[in-house]
Design a protein around this motif. Sequence first.
Motif, PDB file in Angstrom:
ATOM      1  N   UNK A   1     -12.529 103.920   7.806  1.00 44.92           N
ATOM      2  CA  UNK A   1     -12.334 102.487   8.735  1.00 44.92           C
ATOM      3  C   UNK A   1     -13.205 102.597   9.289  1.00 44.92           C
ATOM      4  N   UNK A   2     -13.767 103.354  10.465  1.00 48.28           N
ATOM      5  CA  UNK A   2     -14.798 103.118  11.392  1.00 48.28           C
ATOM      6  C   UNK A   2     -15.571 102.283  11.112  1.00 48.28           C
ATOM      7  N   UNK A   3     -15.863 102.403   9.918  1.00 53.27           N
ATOM      8  CA  UNK A   3     -17.058 102.015   8.972  1.00 53.27           C
ATOM      9  C   UNK A   3     -17.127 100.552   8.801  1.00 53.27           C
ATOM     10  N   UNK A   4     -15.457 100.127   7.892  1.00 55.26           N
ATOM     11  CA  UNK A   4     -15.320  99.040   8.046  1.00 55.26           C
ATOM     12  C   UNK A   4     -15.321  97.632   9.087  1.00 55.26           C
ATOM     13  N   UNK A   5     -14.403  98.751   9.690  1.00 56.00           N
ATOM     14  CA  UNK A   5     -14.155  98.009  11.267  1.00 56.00           C
ATOM     15  C   UNK A   5     -15.625  97.892  11.640  1.00 56.00           C
ATOM     16  N   UNK A   6     -16.992  98.285  11.407  1.00 51.49           N
ATOM     17  CA  UNK A   6     -18.225  98.126  11.938  1.00 51.49           C
ATOM     18  C   UNK A   6     -18.740  96.969  11.737  1.00 51.49           C
ATOM     19  N   UNK A   7     -18.720  97.108  10.220  1.00 53.02           N
ATOM     20  CA  UNK A   7     -18.784  95.895   8.689  1.00 53.02           C
ATOM     21  C   UNK A   7     -18.779  94.425   9.958  1.00 53.02           C
ATOM     22  N   UNK A   8     -17.542  95.052   9.913  1.00 51.00           N
ATOM     23  CA  UNK A   8     -16.247  93.604  10.046  1.00 51.00           C
ATOM     24  C   UNK A   8     -17.111  92.858  11.662  1.00 51.00           C
ATOM     25  N   UNK A   9     -17.034  93.479  12.535  1.00 52.82           N
ATOM     26  CA  UNK A   9     -18.071  92.565  13.617  1.00 52.82           C
ATOM     27  C   UNK A   9     -19.265  92.569  13.565  1.00 52.82           C
ATOM     28  N   UNK A  10     -19.609  93.601  12.401  1.00 61.87           N
ATOM     29  CA  UNK A  10     -21.443  92.730  13.022  1.00 61.87           C
ATOM     30  C   UNK A  10     -21.331  91.474  11.745  1.00 61.87           C
ATOM     31  N   UNK A  11     -20.617  91.304  10.579  1.00 61.88           N
ATOM     32  CA  UNK A  11     -20.517  90.107  10.262  1.00 61.88           C
ATOM     33  C   UNK A  11     -19.400  88.862  10.705  1.00 61.88           C
ATOM     34  N   UNK A  12     -17.996  89.002  11.837  1.00 59.79           N
ATOM     35  CA  UNK A  12     -17.853  88.508  12.645  1.00 59.79           C
ATOM     36  C   UNK A  12     -19.104  87.753  13.543  1.00 59.79           C
ATOM     37  N   UNK A  13     -20.095  88.470  14.129  1.00 60.50           N
ATOM     38  CA  UNK A  13     -20.807  88.272  14.646  1.00 60.50           C
ATOM     39  C   UNK A  13     -21.918  86.946  14.437  1.00 60.50           C
ATOM     40  N   UNK A  14     -21.882  87.398  13.144  1.00 63.65           N
ATOM     41  CA  UNK A  14     -23.368  87.055  12.083  1.00 63.65           C
ATOM     42  C   UNK A  14     -22.912  85.406  12.166  1.00 63.65           C
ATOM     43  N   UNK A  15     -20.865  85.370  11.776  1.00 66.95           N
ATOM     44  CA  UNK A  15     -20.390  83.678  11.127  1.00 66.95           C
ATOM     45  C   UNK A  15     -20.572  83.045  12.524  1.00 66.95           C
ATOM     46  N   UNK A  16     -20.390  83.708  14.058  1.00 67.79           N
ATOM     47  CA  UNK A  16     -20.261  83.045  14.961  1.00 67.79           C
ATOM     48  C   UNK A  16     -21.589  82.477  15.366  1.00 67.79           C
ATOM     49  N   UNK A  17     -22.809  83.176  15.258  1.00 68.95           N
ATOM     50  CA  UNK A  17     -24.223  82.617  15.596  1.00 68.95           C
ATOM     51  C   UNK A  17     -24.166  81.983  14.839  1.00 68.95           C
ATOM     52  N   UNK A  18     -24.433  81.661  13.244  1.00 66.28           N
ATOM     53  CA  UNK A  18     -25.015  81.367  11.891  1.00 66.28           C
ATOM     54  C   UNK A  18     -24.326  79.950  12.420  1.00 66.28           C
TER      55      UNK A  18
END
Length: 64
Positions: free
Chosen positions: A1-18
């Motif tokens: 679950x921690x891995x999925x949470x970390x991936x979600x945070x990274x993806x969300x940050x990338x989406x917001x930045x792009x």
Amino acid sequence: MTRLTAIGIVVAAAVLTLGAGAPASAESDFGEHVSTCARTMGFNADHNPGMHQGRHSWDPSHTC
């Protein structure tokens, strides 16, 4: 679950930045879609925000 949470945070940050130049409503619609998918079905290698290449090629009529 921690891995999925970390991936979600990274993806969300990338989406917001792009998507910084996009209209606010399009960003919030895509963010809501990502959030709903994460809560209802989760993400895996075959279904994740990256499969749309972020908001850029996302179809708003797509449902989880």
